[in-house]
Write a protein that holds these residues in place. Sequence first.
Motif, PDB file in Angstrom:
ATOM      1  N   ASN A 273       0.845  -1.197   0.000  1.00 44.42           N
ATOM      2  CA  ASN A 273       0.000   0.000   0.000  1.00 44.42           C
ATOM      3  C   ASN A 273       0.874   1.239   0.000  1.00 44.42           C
ATOM      4  O   ASN A 273       0.640   2.170  -0.771  1.00 44.42           O
ATOM      5  N   SER A 274       1.895   1.238   0.835  1.00 45.96           N
ATOM      6  CA  SER A 274       2.799   2.392   0.899  1.00 45.96           C
ATOM      7  C   SER A 274       3.647   2.522  -0.358  1.00 45.96           C
ATOM      8  O   SER A 274       3.885   3.631  -0.843  1.00 45.96           O
ATOM      9  N   LEU A 275       4.090   1.404  -0.899  1.00 43.70           N
ATOM     10  CA  LEU A 275       4.994   1.412  -2.046  1.00 43.70           C
ATOM     11  C   LEU A 275       4.286   1.738  -3.358  1.00 43.70           C
ATOM     12  O   LEU A 275       4.782   2.525  -4.168  1.00 43.70           O
ATOM     13  N   PHE A 276       3.113   1.123  -3.573  1.00 41.43           N
ATOM     14  CA  PHE A 276       2.415   1.242  -4.862  1.00 41.43           C
ATOM     15  C   PHE A 276       1.110   2.029  -4.798  1.00 41.43           C
ATOM     16  O   PHE A 276       0.460   2.217  -5.818  1.00 41.43           O
ATOM     17  N   ASP A 277       0.683   2.434  -3.596  1.00 44.11           N
ATOM     18  CA  ASP A 277      -0.656   2.990  -3.392  1.00 44.11           C
ATOM     19  C   ASP A 277      -1.728   1.955  -3.734  1.00 44.11           C
ATOM     20  O   ASP A 277      -2.798   2.288  -4.248  1.00 44.11           O
ATOM     21  N   LEU A 278      -1.434   0.703  -3.466  1.00 42.94           N
ATOM     22  CA  LEU A 278      -2.370  -0.397  -3.725  1.00 42.94           C
ATOM     23  C   LEU A 278      -3.181  -0.626  -2.456  1.00 42.94           C
ATOM     24  O   LEU A 278      -2.610  -0.925  -1.403  1.00 42.94           O
ATOM     25  N   PRO A 279      -4.501  -0.487  -2.522  1.00 44.08           N
ATOM     26  CA  PRO A 279      -5.313  -0.694  -1.327  1.00 44.08           C
ATOM     27  C   PRO A 279      -5.067  -2.071  -0.698  1.00 44.08           C
ATOM     28  O   PRO A 279      -4.944  -3.074  -1.409  1.00 44.08           O
ATOM     29  N   VAL A 280      -4.997  -2.105   0.622  1.00 45.58           N
ATOM     30  CA  VAL A 280      -4.701  -3.341   1.350  1.00 45.58           C
ATOM     31  C   VAL A 280      -5.705  -4.431   1.001  1.00 45.58           C
ATOM     32  O   VAL A 280      -5.326  -5.577   0.749  1.00 45.58           O
ATOM     33  N   GLY A 281      -6.970  -4.097   0.974  1.00 46.19           N
ATOM     34  CA  GLY A 281      -8.001  -5.094   0.656  1.00 46.19           C
ATOM     35  C   GLY A 281      -7.821  -5.685  -0.735  1.00 46.19           C
ATOM     36  O   GLY A 281      -8.006  -6.882  -0.944  1.00 46.19           O
ATOM     37  N   LEU A 282      -7.441  -4.849  -1.682  1.00 46.44           N
ATOM     38  CA  LEU A 282      -7.207  -5.332  -3.039  1.00 46.44           C
ATOM     39  C   LEU A 282      -5.971  -6.222  -3.083  1.00 46.44           C
ATOM     40  O   LEU A 282      -5.968  -7.254  -3.752  1.00 46.44           O
ATOM     41  N   SER A 283      -4.948  -5.849  -2.348  1.00 49.62           N
ATOM     42  CA  SER A 283      -3.737  -6.663  -2.295  1.00 49.62           C
ATOM     43  C   SER A 283      -4.041  -8.054  -1.733  1.00 49.62           C
ATOM     44  O   SER A 283      -3.587  -9.066  -2.275  1.00 49.62           O
TER      45      SER A 283
END
Length: 133
Positions: free
Chosen positions: A39-49
Amino acid sequence: MTAHAVQRSQDLLRLALRLDAIVTGVNGLAYLALAKPLNSLFDLPVGLSVSIGAFLLVFAGAVWLIARPATINRTAAQFVVEANILWAMLSVIAVGVGWLSVNGLGTAWAVMQALVVAGFAGLQYVGLRRQPG
């Protein structure tokens, strides 16, 4: 086609499927275990990850099972090729049109991952095409 040639085509397809399963499984574990850092590295939401990670683990398990029999089921292998092509295309489309709003590093990761998946699809397709029938 000789028995040796058939075996070589099965070996190529099996190798491509197993490599896909291993890389996909490791990637799935990373998405699950590193959801917050991603999330911090890619701005990828945790739930999506977490969702991506779970899907990738299930897919990796299925691909591994498809690669197991002495004779690989053509329909199952074709499904893997098509699923990989779809994943690669949707990954690029998702960042290209903004369905997945990640930062620049996340975009680069998605495109790189799409290229790897497309590479697996290509290798699997070659192995599949070399099989008789």
